[in-house]
Design an enzyme around this catalytic site. Structure first.
Site, PDB file in Angstrom:
ATOM      1  N   GLY A  97      36.835  47.569  38.825  1.00 36.50           N
ATOM      2  CA  GLY A  97      35.418  47.749  39.064  1.00 36.50           C
ATOM      3  C   GLY A  97      35.012  47.170  40.409  1.00 36.50           C
ATOM      4  O   GLY A  97      35.742  46.387  41.021  1.00 36.50           O
ATOM      5  N   VAL A 153      34.507  46.982  47.910  1.00 37.13           N
ATOM      6  CA  VAL A 153      35.573  46.447  48.746  1.00 37.13           C
ATOM      7  C   VAL A 153      35.542  44.918  48.775  1.00 37.13           C
ATOM      8  O   VAL A 153      34.476  44.299  48.761  1.00 37.13           O
ATOM      9  CB  VAL A 153      35.479  47.016  50.181  1.00 37.13           C
ATOM     10  N   TYR A 158      38.309  41.357  50.172  1.00 37.16           N
ATOM     11  CA  TYR A 158      39.453  40.923  50.974  1.00 37.16           C
ATOM     12  C   TYR A 158      40.254  39.889  50.203  1.00 37.16           C
ATOM     13  O   TYR A 158      39.687  39.011  49.547  1.00 37.16           O
ATOM     14  CB  TYR A 158      38.975  40.309  52.299  1.00 37.16           C
ATOM     15  N   SER A 188      34.915  36.219  43.640  1.00 34.28           N
ATOM     16  CA  SER A 188      34.637  37.616  43.317  1.00 34.28           C
ATOM     17  C   SER A 188      35.298  37.983  41.996  1.00 34.28           C
ATOM     18  O   SER A 188      36.351  37.440  41.642  1.00 34.28           O
ATOM     19  CB  SER A 188      35.168  38.528  44.430  1.00 34.28           C
ATOM     20  N   GLY A 205      36.436  41.459  39.549  1.00 36.40           N
ATOM     21  CA  GLY A 205      36.607  42.903  39.434  1.00 36.40           C
ATOM     22  C   GLY A 205      37.576  43.188  38.316  1.00 36.40           C
ATOM     23  O   GLY A 205      38.742  42.785  38.381  1.00 36.40           O
ATOM     24  N   GLY A 228      40.960  40.992  37.835  1.00 42.19           N
ATOM     25  CA  GLY A 228      40.486  39.648  37.496  1.00 42.19           C
ATOM     26  C   GLY A 228      39.563  39.028  38.516  1.00 42.19           C
ATOM     27  O   GLY A 228      38.558  39.621  38.891  1.00 42.19           O
ATOM     28  N   LEU A 229      39.930  37.826  39.000  1.00 43.64           N
ATOM     29  CA  LEU A 229      39.049  37.033  39.858  1.00 43.64           C
ATOM     30  C   LEU A 229      39.787  36.589  41.114  1.00 43.64           C
ATOM     31  O   LEU A 229      41.020  36.518  41.144  1.00 43.64           O
ATOM     32  CB  LEU A 229      38.521  35.808  39.101  1.00 43.64           C
ATOM     33  N   CYS A 261      31.892  43.429  48.745  1.00 46.40           N
ATOM     34  CA  CYS A 261      31.352  43.910  47.468  1.00 46.40           C
ATOM     35  C   CYS A 261      30.186  44.885  47.679  1.00 46.40           C
ATOM     36  O   CYS A 261      29.358  45.080  46.787  1.00 46.40           O
ATOM     37  CB  CYS A 261      30.925  42.746  46.580  1.00 46.40           C
TER      38      CYS A 261
END
Length: 215
Positions: free
Chosen positions: A71, A74, A76, A137, A139, A150-151, A168
């Site tokens: 999910g 973008v 990094y 972050s 996703g 994950g994170l 994001c």
């Protein structure tokens, strides 16, 4: 049900082989498979989520861009950032997606608090923030009741590549990291604290370190 959460500490690994291994693990796991979390750092890479738009890649330059199925938009990854991939049977755990995201955010908030850093989540923008700057972050992807991806927690890294993107999908979003907020930090210590917080907030009874590769 008393569950044991298994951790694999993978060191520095290229992104794409780990992505393929996550997909393979998720597709092949059985209802009795142990849940795993993979802790890893990646060489410099931009990853585009399912909602990613090309205009948010401003100047990728020589950093590769990988399209992925998590999910979000973008982000990094680079050395000094602690990434945790959550390979969980969320159906077995009894979590909905929103609850899982909330538990992960609370994990990170308490981890940062242990370093004296006051962080918070935002209801409309998954992740964890310190005074408006993003430090972690999230996703995820859920397939057949099982999570992967994950994170990513910024610990002690070069933040400059974030300026080559709209992180994001948010133009001008400031990024921060634990080193800049709490002084010199050992990544191994952060990894150990993160393990404990994940076990606590995901309601596992115990943890174990798994050996062997992910191929």
């Amino acid at each position: 049900m008393s569950l044991c959460l298994g951790f694999r500490e993978l060191g520095l690994q290229p992104y794409e082989p780990v992505l393929e291994a996550m997909r393979r693990f998720t597709e092949q796991r059985s209802p009795d498979s142990q849940d795993e979390i993979w802790l890893v750092e990646h060489p410099a890479v931009f990853t585009q989520g399912q909602a990613g738009k090309a205009e948010h890649l401003l100047v990728p330059g020589d950093i590769p861009v990988v399209q992925t199925d998590r999910g979000g938009q973008v982000t990094y990854h680079g050395p000094g950032q602690l990434v945790a991939y959550l390979l969980l049977d969320v159906r077995r755990l009894g979590f909905g997606v929103r609850e899982l995201v909330s538990r992960i955010e609370q994990t990170l908030i308490e981890l940062l608090a242990s370093y004296g850093v006051s962080a918070a989540a935002k209801p409309d923008a998954p992740g964890v923030y310190v005074d408006g700057a993003k430090i972690a972050s999230l996703g995820l992807r859920i397939r057949n009741g099982r999570s992967f991806h994950g994170l990513a927690l910024n610990v002690d890294m070069d933040l400059a590549p974030f300026r080559r993107i709209n992180p994001c999908g948010y133009a001008g979003l400031a990024m921060t990291q634990l080193r800049d907020l709490a002084g010199p930090i050992e990544l191994d210590e952060v990894r150990t604290r993160l393990r404990g917080q994940l076990v606590k907030h995901l309601d596992y009874a115990e943890q174990t370190t798994l050996t062997g590769g992910i191929d």
